[in-house]
Design a protein around this motif. Structure first.
Motif, mmCIF file in Angstrom:
data_model
loop_
_atom_site.group_PDB
_atom_site.id
_atom_site.type_symbol
_atom_site.label_atom_id
_atom_site.label_comp_id
_atom_site.label_asym_id
_atom_site.label_seq_id
_atom_site.Cartn_x
_atom_site.Cartn_y
_atom_site.Cartn_z
ATOM 1 N N THR A 14 0.825 -1.213 0.000
ATOM 2 C CA THR A 14 0.000 0.000 0.000
ATOM 3 C C THR A 14 0.852 1.253 0.000
ATOM 4 O O THR A 14 0.608 2.186 -0.775
ATOM 5 C CB THR A 14 -0.935 -0.009 1.224
ATOM 6 O OG1 THR A 14 -1.756 -1.175 1.164
ATOM 7 C CG2 THR A 14 -1.787 1.233 1.269
ATOM 8 N N ILE A 15 1.856 1.295 0.850
ATOM 9 C CA ILE A 15 2.740 2.464 0.921
ATOM 10 C C ILE A 15 3.455 2.669 -0.411
ATOM 11 O O ILE A 15 3.550 3.789 -0.921
ATOM 12 C CB ILE A 15 3.736 2.321 2.089
ATOM 13 C CG1 ILE A 15 2.986 2.393 3.412
ATOM 14 C CG2 ILE A 15 4.828 3.379 2.011
ATOM 15 C CD1 ILE A 15 3.827 2.027 4.622
ATOM 16 N N VAL A 18 0.951 4.033 -3.038
ATOM 17 C CA VAL A 18 0.573 5.434 -2.794
ATOM 18 C C VAL A 18 1.697 6.373 -3.223
ATOM 19 O O VAL A 18 1.460 7.382 -3.890
ATOM 20 C CB VAL A 18 0.209 5.642 -1.307
ATOM 21 C CG1 VAL A 18 0.121 7.123 -0.961
ATOM 22 C CG2 VAL A 18 -1.097 4.943 -0.983
ATOM 23 N N PRO A 28 -3.495 8.238 -5.946
ATOM 24 C CA PRO A 28 -2.872 7.521 -4.836
ATOM 25 C C PRO A 28 -3.896 6.901 -3.877
ATOM 26 O O PRO A 28 -3.643 5.846 -3.306
ATOM 27 C CB PRO A 28 -2.031 8.576 -4.119
ATOM 28 C CG PRO A 28 -2.392 9.867 -4.702
ATOM 29 C CD PRO A 28 -3.151 9.648 -5.952
ATOM 30 N N GLY A 32 -3.934 3.003 -3.241
ATOM 31 C CA GLY A 32 -3.708 2.627 -1.848
ATOM 32 C C GLY A 32 -4.771 1.670 -1.339
ATOM 33 O O GLY A 32 -4.468 0.669 -0.692
#
Length: 86
Positions: A14-15, A18, A28, A32
Motif C-alpha cells: 500500500t505504501i 501510494v 494515490p 492505496g
C-alpha cells in the motif's frame, strides 16, 4: 505470526503504491485502497498499467497461483477433517 506477516506485506504494498502512483499521475487513494485490499494482485496490475509489463505479469501470475494453492490446501484440510483420519 503468519497473519502479521501477510498484513505487513499488504501495508508495504500500500505504501509503495501510494508513493509511486503520484509519479505516474495515478490516483494515490485508489491505488492505496486496492493495494491494501488485494495486495500482490493489485501491485501486479499497477506494474502492468505503468508499462513495467514483465515484472507485473510475473507478480500477478505468482500471486494468483499462490491464492489458488491456498484455497486448495484449505479445501483439502476441510475434506480431511470431515472424512476423519481413519
Amino acid at each position: 505470526m503468519e497473519s502479521f506477516f501477510g498484513f505487513a506485506i499488504n501495508i508495504i504494498i500500500t505504501i509503495y503504491l501510494v508513493i509511486d502512483s503520484k509519479k505516474y499521475g495515478k490516483s494515490p487513494v485508489l491505488w492505496g485502497i486496492l493495494g491494501f485490499v488485494f495486495g500482490a494482485i493489485a501491485l501486479g496490475i499497477y506494474l502492468i498499467k505503468t508499462d513495467r509489463k514483465v515484472i507485473g505479469w510475473i507478480v500477478t501470475i505468482l500471486s494468483i497461483i499462490g491464492y489458488i494453492a491456498f484455497i486448495l490446501l484449505v479445501g483439502l484440510a476441510i475434506l480431511i477433517a470431515m472424512a476423519g483420519f481413519s
